[in-house]
Enzyme design. Sequence first.
Site, short mmCIF file in Angstrom:
data_model
loop_
_atom_site.label_atom_id
_atom_site.label_comp_id
_atom_site.label_asym_id
_atom_site.label_seq_id
_atom_site.Cartn_x
_atom_site.Cartn_y
_atom_site.Cartn_z
N ARG A 1 -25.04 13.62 19.80
CA ARG A 1 -24.86 12.42 18.98
C ARG A 1 -23.63 11.71 19.36
NH1 ARG A 1 -26.17 14.79 12.99
NH2 ARG A 1 -28.38 14.08 12.96
N GLY B 1 6.46 -2.50 3.16
CA GLY B 1 6.09 -3.02 4.50
C GLY B 1 6.49 -4.61 4.88
N ASP C 1 0.39 2.14 9.20
CA ASP C 1 0.18 1.30 10.47
C ASP C 1 0.98 1.26 11.64
OD1 ASP C 1 -2.19 0.83 8.99
OD2 ASP C 1 -2.11 -1.17 8.98
N GLN D 1 -6.58 8.89 4.72
CA GLN D 1 -5.45 8.54 5.83
C GLN D 1 -3.96 8.46 4.90
OE1 GLN D 1 -6.77 5.94 9.35
NE2 GLN D 1 -8.14 5.96 7.50
N GLY E 1 0.70 -1.20 0.03
CA GLY E 1 0.15 -0.01 -0.06
C GLY E 1 0.78 1.25 0.04
N MET F 1 -7.93 3.29 9.66
CA MET F 1 -7.08 2.29 9.33
C MET F 1 -6.34 1.59 10.45
SD MET F 1 -5.84 2.72 5.41
CE MET F 1 -7.00 2.51 4.19
N GLY F 2 -5.90 0.19 10.32
CA GLY F 2 -5.42 -0.66 11.60
C GLY F 2 -5.68 -1.90 11.54
O1 F6P Z 1 -1.33 -1.93 5.57
C1 F6P Z 1 -1.77 -0.45 5.45
C2 F6P Z 1 -3.19 -0.43 5.27
O2 F6P Z 1 -3.47 1.07 5.37
C3 F6P Z 1 -4.06 -1.17 6.33
O3 F6P Z 1 -4.39 -0.32 7.40
C4 F6P Z 1 -5.51 -1.22 5.53
O4 F6P Z 1 -6.13 -2.51 5.67
C5 F6P Z 1 -4.90 -1.56 3.88
O5 F6P Z 1 -3.69 -0.92 4.10
C6 F6P Z 1 -5.86 -1.12 2.97
O6 F6P Z 1 -5.11 -1.52 1.83
P1 F6P Z 1 -5.86 -1.37 0.23
O7 F6P Z 1 -7.22 -0.96 0.51
O8 F6P Z 1 -4.97 -0.39 -0.46
O9 F6P Z 1 -5.47 -2.80 -0.55
#
Ligand code: F6P
Length: 361
Positions: free
Chosen positions: A175, A115, A140, A287, A11, A182-183
């Site tokens: 509300r 990564g 992440d 993000q 990513g 993400m994570g």
């Molecule tokens: O690994 C990084 C990350 O941002 C994760 O948190 C997320 O699940 C993933 O990439 C999403 O990746 P994509 O939608 O680009 O396949």
Amino acid sequence: MKKVLVLTGGGDCPGLNAVIRAVAKRARKEKNWEIFGSIEAFNGVLNEPQEIVRLTSSRTKGIHVKGGTILKTTNKSNPIKFPVTQKDGTVKFEDRSDELVKRLKGFDAVINIGGDGSQKISKVLFDKGIPIIGVPKTIDNDLSATDMTFGFQTAVQIASDAFDKLVTTAESHHRVMIMEVMGRDAGWIALHTAIAGGAEICLIPEIPYDINKLVKKIESRYKKGRGFVNIVIAEGAKPKEGTVTAAAGEKGSEHVRLGGVAYQLSKQLKDAGCRAEIRETVLGHVQRGGTPVAFDRILATLFGVKAMELAINGEFGKMVAYKNNSITYVSFEEATRQQHLVKKSSYLVQAAKGLGITFGD
Ligand code: F6P
């Protein structure tokens, strides 16, 4: 002249371009290196015709402030488990590492920016004789061999900015606002955002939550129907009883795509008796985009310089890392041994609890 090949895999992440520029600048200073980039991770090497570009100064100048990667990237082309779509539409995986090794023979150094998955590929190629160096990246921040990855601070800043905006609207409408970040395995972005933004509830993959405890916390914030709550939830968070929401399993992708846990939580809260009005925001790929913050630019630049210096000195089979406020390196074994996850006992979690943030445990 010697040749160095740079590539970005997995990513994308703010700071990738800063690494590419730093590698190129440091190599140029030596006068005996030619710098090349492979388009879309190793696809540029494997494709026919090959897509390998010369990284001239006009291609790399000023790119450190840009998000994304000028070399493009993919998380669907692991050369060791290369997805090949069959006639019937099914996908089979092939090991193309030997072919890749043959095609990389003309290079005196390969710098693989990526990564966990990318560094596992680096290790296989190194074991097959390729002079390769790794540079860690992920928003992440889940690599244990480095205290920080570039892109993480930018992601936290983006999430915190969004969170601040949700607080004022939550307060105005009484509300509950759920913001999903993400994570997939690690809750670092959620945890940092919760502390930076002042969340009432923070839900992360490492600490499964009890929905009844969350309802109790929310109720405690309301008097006569008035009050508000801001929740940050990592996409990989799950209840004590239950599993994580999987959005779509894409063909050839290394991971099941996550997303939508905010909606799952919203329904669970209502089912468990939460009376407050709830709204959900899934922050998603915003993000991962845009200009890297200064910290990430600096870290990425230091990584790029160090990686090229390792190449100049002929020290291969290593991944550069940031440890104890200094730039160093680790072996690929150490780089990929384990993930860097949030520990319940960590100071950060304890401090968050001290502030009154509920994790639902
Ligand atoms: O690994 C990084 C990350 O941002 C994760 O948190 C997320 O699940 C993933 O990439 C999403 O990746 P994509 O939608 O680009 O396949």
